[in-house]
Enzyme design. Sequence first.
Site, PDB file in Angstrom:
ATOM      1  N   ARG A  99       0.929  -1.197  -0.195  1.00  0.00           N
ATOM      2  CA  ARG A  99      -0.135   0.010  -0.150  1.00  0.00           C
ATOM      3  C   ARG A  99       1.010   1.216  -0.013  1.00  0.00           C
ATOM      4  NH1 ARG A  99      -3.286  -3.637  -0.258  1.00  0.00           N
ATOM      5  NH2 ARG A  99      -5.497  -3.433   0.377  1.00  0.00           N
ATOM      6  N   SER A 140     -10.430  -0.450   4.208  1.00  0.00           N
ATOM      7  CA  SER A 140      -9.250  -0.648   5.235  1.00  0.00           C
ATOM      8  C   SER A 140      -9.006   0.719   5.614  1.00  0.00           C
ATOM      9  CB  SER A 140      -8.441  -1.387   4.988  1.00  0.00           C
ATOM     10  OG  SER A 140      -8.618  -2.668   4.476  1.00  0.00           O
ATOM     11  N   GLU A 177      -4.112   3.361   6.961  1.00  0.00           N
ATOM     12  CA  GLU A 177      -3.867   3.272   5.379  1.00  0.00           C
ATOM     13  C   GLU A 177      -4.258   4.500   4.851  1.00  0.00           C
ATOM     14  OE1 GLU A 177      -5.224  -0.310   3.463  1.00  0.00           O
ATOM     15  OE2 GLU A 177      -5.897   0.915   1.865  1.00  0.00           O
TER      16      GLU A 177
END
Length: 337
Positions: A164, A237, A333
């Site tokens: 990510r 998320s 995130e």
Amino acid sequence: MRIEENFNLRAYNTFALDCRCRYFIESDSEEELLELASSYDLEPDKILLLGGGSNFLFTEDFDGTVIYPTIGGIAVVREDEESVWVKAGAGVVWDDFVAWSVEHGFFGVENLSLIPGHVGAAPVQNLGAYGMEAADAVYEVEAVDIQGACRVTLSAADCCFGYRDSIFKHQWKNKYIITSVVFRLKKRGEFRLDYGSIRAELEKAGGDVSLQSVRKAVIRIRRSKLPDVEEMPNAGSFFKNPVVPLRVAEEMKREAPDMPVYPLDGESAKLAAGWLIEQAGWKGKTLGQAGVHDRQALVLVNRGNATGLEITRLANEIKKSVFMRYNVWLEPEVNIL
Ligand code: EPU
């Protein structure tokens, strides 16, 4: 080019937060974006590059310029025996690109079905799911260099992809406006079915394994776990899955044998943040108007009129209690602004 002043971004962030930016500039043309870069002094810390808005949490108004590229188009630009190189505009909805690839019989992004966001954000975030990530398919990125006011082509290696993560979040933050992405997809491929419940989902549907059936299985799994942003605003998320030394993960697993552990490289392992959050008692909980989704604890939701600060407060409480219980520090995130 569309230019707005004191613009409300509520419809442009999937948490549906009310916040304003000083200027909002939308353009579907690379030429216009080049002109913008050469005619205005766009300071890096006064810019926000926005894609689908599915990875932002606004805690206050943004006193700067939001640039929203909407360049469209998907086309094959090159091919050989094994591969096709497909160029997609930064403004193409990511899942439309996946659907197009699957319809044309090209392998490499099918497990990434239904991920929210735009193509231009895929290399920034290195989006991923079910054992695949954007980095597996990105060949090169075309962009406008904001300070240099010129076009550049950046290779996949230049992007320094990680979990990510990419260079666009660090050294190159706000340096480039991504205008399109070239993906290298395979004409024949191998399916990746071992991650999560894809195989079980395919079995349930009769066992046929094809690009279409894998896409449908992923869509069903995601719909069953993840809330629809239209009904319950969220940013997918909220935290990354934490990476810890393998030794630490093994010790934790001795204490809690059912804890998911994904060994990475013999030295470290990824833990499931959703599991840790659920164990810490947060699944389905609400704090003010901010909540933890009841089917996937890694997803924070706006239950009505939450503010960015309310969601941040909930995230901080979660971080604290996971740390107290497991000595693991969760990192978001989502980009918090
Ligand atoms: N789990 C729980 N409780 C929960 C949530 C998860 O016990 O509330 C457990 C699950 O049972 C499973 C493990 O945790 O054993 C992992 O859960 P899951 O497979 O649902 O995936 P994840 O680790 O929670 C990651 C990505 C998702 C991606 C899925 C599928 C991150 C931060 N998230 O989630 O990405 O869709 O894997 O590949 O890496 C996103 O980035 O927005 C996103 C949704």
